[in-house]
Design a protein around this motif. Structure first.
Motif, mmCIF file in Angstrom:
data_model
loop_
_atom_site.group_PDB
_atom_site.id
_atom_site.type_symbol
_atom_site.label_atom_id
_atom_site.label_comp_id
_atom_site.label_asym_id
_atom_site.label_seq_id
_atom_site.Cartn_x
_atom_site.Cartn_y
_atom_site.Cartn_z
ATOM 1 N N GLY A 70 0.891 -1.332 -0.138
ATOM 2 C CA GLY A 70 -0.130 0.479 -0.323
ATOM 3 C C GLY A 70 0.824 1.503 0.009
ATOM 4 N N ILE A 71 2.324 1.442 -0.487
ATOM 5 C CA ILE A 71 3.558 2.435 -0.521
ATOM 6 C C ILE A 71 2.154 3.978 -1.817
ATOM 7 C CG2 ILE A 71 4.879 1.106 -0.114
ATOM 8 C CD1 ILE A 71 5.935 1.247 -3.360
ATOM 9 N N THR A 72 2.684 4.907 -0.642
ATOM 10 C CA THR A 72 3.032 6.277 -1.928
ATOM 11 C C THR A 72 4.284 6.582 -1.797
ATOM 12 O OG1 THR A 72 2.740 7.517 0.060
ATOM 13 C CG2 THR A 72 0.948 6.243 -0.627
ATOM 14 N N THR A 73 4.543 7.626 -3.458
ATOM 15 C CA THR A 73 5.355 7.813 -4.033
ATOM 16 C C THR A 73 5.574 9.709 -3.650
ATOM 17 O OG1 THR A 73 4.993 7.533 -5.899
ATOM 18 C CG2 THR A 73 6.352 5.363 -4.822
ATOM 19 N N ARG A 74 6.495 10.086 -3.237
ATOM 20 C CA ARG A 74 6.730 11.090 -3.820
ATOM 21 C C ARG A 74 6.686 11.787 -5.241
ATOM 22 N NH1 ARG A 74 11.874 14.181 -1.469
ATOM 23 N NH2 ARG A 74 10.742 13.684 0.879
ATOM 24 N N SER A 75 6.111 12.514 -5.691
ATOM 25 C CA SER A 75 5.804 12.810 -6.975
ATOM 26 C C SER A 75 7.403 14.158 -7.359
ATOM 27 C CB SER A 75 4.142 13.775 -7.195
ATOM 28 O OG SER A 75 5.070 15.405 -6.825
ATOM 29 N N GLY A 76 7.733 13.814 -8.857
ATOM 30 C CA GLY A 76 8.444 14.177 -9.443
ATOM 31 C C GLY A 76 9.651 12.841 -9.323
ATOM 32 N N THR A 77 9.746 11.609 -8.608
ATOM 33 C CA THR A 77 10.785 11.210 -8.338
ATOM 34 C C THR A 77 10.222 9.712 -8.980
ATOM 35 O OG1 THR A 77 9.317 10.002 -6.401
ATOM 36 C CG2 THR A 77 10.913 12.097 -5.801
ATOM 37 N N ARG A 78 10.291 9.457 -10.691
ATOM 38 C CA ARG A 78 10.039 8.668 -10.894
ATOM 39 C C ARG A 78 9.020 7.166 -10.101
ATOM 40 N NH1 ARG A 78 12.010 9.125 -16.167
ATOM 41 N NH2 ARG A 78 13.231 10.752 -16.375
ATOM 42 N N LYS B 98 2.146 8.470 12.908
ATOM 43 C CA LYS B 98 1.240 9.927 12.419
ATOM 44 C C LYS B 98 1.177 10.107 11.164
ATOM 45 C CE LYS B 98 0.340 13.971 14.118
ATOM 46 N NZ LYS B 98 0.547 15.443 15.429
ATOM 47 N N GLY B 99 -0.193 10.344 10.493
ATOM 48 C CA GLY B 99 0.134 10.875 9.328
ATOM 49 C C GLY B 99 -0.165 9.585 8.658
ATOM 50 N N ALA B 100 -0.443 8.603 8.674
ATOM 51 C CA ALA B 100 -0.031 7.281 7.642
ATOM 52 C C ALA B 100 -1.457 6.779 7.268
ATOM 53 C CB ALA B 100 -0.038 5.579 8.459
ATOM 54 N N SER B 101 -2.689 7.621 7.214
ATOM 55 C CA SER B 101 -4.114 6.885 6.193
ATOM 56 C C SER B 101 -4.370 7.273 5.509
ATOM 57 C CB SER B 101 -5.208 7.507 7.430
ATOM 58 O OG SER B 101 -5.129 8.951 7.939
ATOM 59 N N ALA B 102 -3.368 6.998 4.429
ATOM 60 C CA ALA B 102 -3.177 7.698 2.813
ATOM 61 C C ALA B 102 -3.979 6.557 1.941
ATOM 62 C CB ALA B 102 -1.742 8.406 1.912
ATOM 63 N N THR B 103 -3.864 6.513 0.138
ATOM 64 C CA THR B 103 -4.047 5.504 -0.653
ATOM 65 C C THR B 103 -2.854 5.900 -0.889
ATOM 66 O OG1 THR B 103 -5.370 7.585 -2.186
ATOM 67 C CG2 THR B 103 -7.122 6.506 -0.105
ATOM 68 N N SER B 104 -3.223 4.175 -1.773
ATOM 69 C CA SER B 104 -2.219 4.440 -2.470
ATOM 70 C C SER B 104 -2.232 3.304 -4.015
ATOM 71 C CB SER B 104 -0.648 3.860 -1.877
ATOM 72 O OG SER B 104 -1.144 3.058 -1.764
ATOM 73 N N THR B 105 -0.931 3.379 -4.751
ATOM 74 C CA THR B 105 -0.438 1.892 -5.821
ATOM 75 C C THR B 105 1.087 1.536 -5.279
ATOM 76 O OG1 THR B 105 -0.477 3.094 -7.797
ATOM 77 C CG2 THR B 105 -2.590 2.741 -7.454
ATOM 78 N N SER B 106 1.044 -0.056 -5.399
ATOM 79 C CA SER B 106 2.039 -0.880 -4.843
ATOM 80 C C SER B 106 2.341 -0.830 -6.465
ATOM 81 C CB SER B 106 1.934 -1.177 -4.562
ATOM 82 O OG SER B 106 1.224 -2.164 -4.870
ATOM 83 N N ARG B 107 3.699 -1.325 -6.058
ATOM 84 C CA ARG B 107 4.778 -1.426 -7.745
ATOM 85 C C ARG B 107 5.776 -2.468 -6.706
ATOM 86 N NH1 ARG B 107 9.488 -0.403 -6.772
ATOM 87 N NH2 ARG B 107 10.574 1.640 -7.310
ATOM 88 N N SER B 108 6.538 -3.029 -7.601
ATOM 89 C CA SER B 108 7.601 -3.528 -8.107
ATOM 90 C C SER B 108 8.412 -3.633 -8.616
ATOM 91 C CB SER B 108 6.640 -5.610 -8.244
ATOM 92 O OG SER B 108 7.966 -6.608 -8.604
ATOM 93 N N THR B 109 10.237 -3.679 -7.419
ATOM 94 C CA THR B 109 11.068 -3.220 -8.405
ATOM 95 C C THR B 109 11.154 -3.988 -9.869
ATOM 96 O OG1 THR B 109 12.165 -4.303 -6.774
ATOM 97 C CG2 THR B 109 11.933 -1.001 -6.719
ATOM 98 N N SER B 110 10.726 -5.500 -9.699
ATOM 99 C CA SER B 110 11.535 -6.343 -10.253
ATOM 100 C C SER B 110 10.521 -6.451 -11.742
ATOM 101 C CB SER B 110 11.031 -7.907 -10.007
ATOM 102 O OG SER B 110 9.621 -7.864 -9.944
ATOM 103 N N SER B 111 9.408 -5.574 -11.898
ATOM 104 C CA SER B 111 9.017 -5.265 -13.029
ATOM 105 C C SER B 111 8.556 -3.865 -13.119
ATOM 106 C CB SER B 111 7.116 -5.957 -13.253
ATOM 107 O OG SER B 111 7.204 -5.235 -11.970
ATOM 108 N N THR B 112 9.096 -2.436 -12.715
ATOM 109 C CA THR B 112 9.467 -1.286 -13.000
ATOM 110 C C THR B 112 10.763 -0.880 -12.972
ATOM 111 O OG1 THR B 112 7.339 -1.132 -12.769
ATOM 112 C CG2 THR B 112 8.996 1.048 -13.056
ATOM 113 N N HIS B 113 11.857 -0.379 -14.820
ATOM 114 C CA HIS B 113 13.233 0.057 -14.332
ATOM 115 C C HIS B 113 12.761 1.678 -14.280
ATOM 116 C CE1 HIS B 113 14.696 -3.734 -14.077
ATOM 117 N NE2 HIS B 113 13.493 -4.187 -14.939
#
Length: 273
Positions: free
Chosen positions: A46-54, A202-217
């Protein structure tokens, strides 16, 4: 595999520094993301990532912690990032004292960044472990001990390290109750228990989509924070890079909590590389 490992006493710790194992959290697989974030991507859900960091820098997610058996809701931030740290299953200091002095700088760099030797884990548990081996520290979560010591054996075998007699005895004792335990691989660890309790950051309730490093380069450069030449202005600070790494914060990009030009020796906007 345990029986193939040489049994010797510990070599002196003389000469050990973190730098003997290369840049902390290097991008050894050249996918455009440092090792710390690669492991967060692998072990959290359930990860979220910082925008602009690919999709590199993980800002939140959920960890079923292997060391404590609890659920940790991770949020990147000056007061929260240290809740989840990346543990070297075979601690680098332990590796140094059991053969890593002899394997060469490049192999040590690979050992420090090898997913086989890395697990996202509860920060306080990781701090408690320090550089202990199986004879001096084991996860409180007994359901993970078979996998934990098996992973240590796999790492020591892969990098031609030895075990002490006390370490071998401790590992052998645990494995005697681990019928069918396979040799772990570098892929995501198998979580085989139901978390017994939940801890929240604290502040952990965020929606997200996860991705696998094995399939994304990821390719190309990634955004490293706000622009400007000054420090982050955050209230968090680290005495030195060793303290930043112990807190699981390194590398620290300009604009991130804890960034300081005093820690950024080459002035490239990334401290404690």
């Amino acid at each position: 595999m345990l029986e193939t490992l040489p049994v010797k006493g510990r070599a002196p710790k003389t000469g050990y520094t973190r730098e003997q194992f290369g840049q902390a959290w290097a991008d050894v697989d050249h996918n455009g993301c440092d090792t710390r974030n690669d492991i967060l991507h692998r072990d959290l859900t359930g990860i979220t990532t910082r925008s602009g960091t690919r999709d590199c820098i993980v800002t939140s997610g959920t960890l079923q912690d292997p060391y404590t058996g609890t659920t940790i809701h991770f949020v990147r931030g000056e007061k929260t990032s240290s809740a989840v740290q990346i543990d070297h299953v075979v601690a680098l200091s332990d590796a140094w004292q059991t053969g890593a002095q002899q394997i060469g700088a490049e192999q040590r760099r690979r050992l420090a960044n090898d997913p086989l030797n890395l697990l996202a884990a509860d920060g306080p548990a990781n701090q408690q472990k320090s550089d202990g081996d199986a004879a001096t520290w084991l996860p409180a979560n007994k359901a993970f001990r078979c996998q934990y010591v098996a992973r240590q054996v796999a790492v020591k075998h892969a990098y031609k390290l030895w075990v002490t007699q006390a370490e071998k005895s401790a590992i052998s004792s645990i494995l005697s109750g681990c019928k069918g335990q396979a040799v772990p691989t570098a892929t995501s660890p198998t979580i085989t228990w139901t978390p017994r309790s939940t801890t929240s950051t604290k502040g952990a309730s965020a929606t997200s989509t996860s991705r696998s490093t094995s399939s994304t380069h990821r390719t190309g450069s990634r955004t490293t924070g706000t622009t400007g030449s000054g420090d982050s202005g955050s209230s968090v600070s680290y005495k030195n890079c060793a303290a930043a790494r112990a807190a699981g914060a390194a590398p620290i990009h300009r604009g991130d909590p804890g960034y300081s030009s005093g820690l950024d020796r080459d002035g490239d906007g990334v401290a404690c590389e």
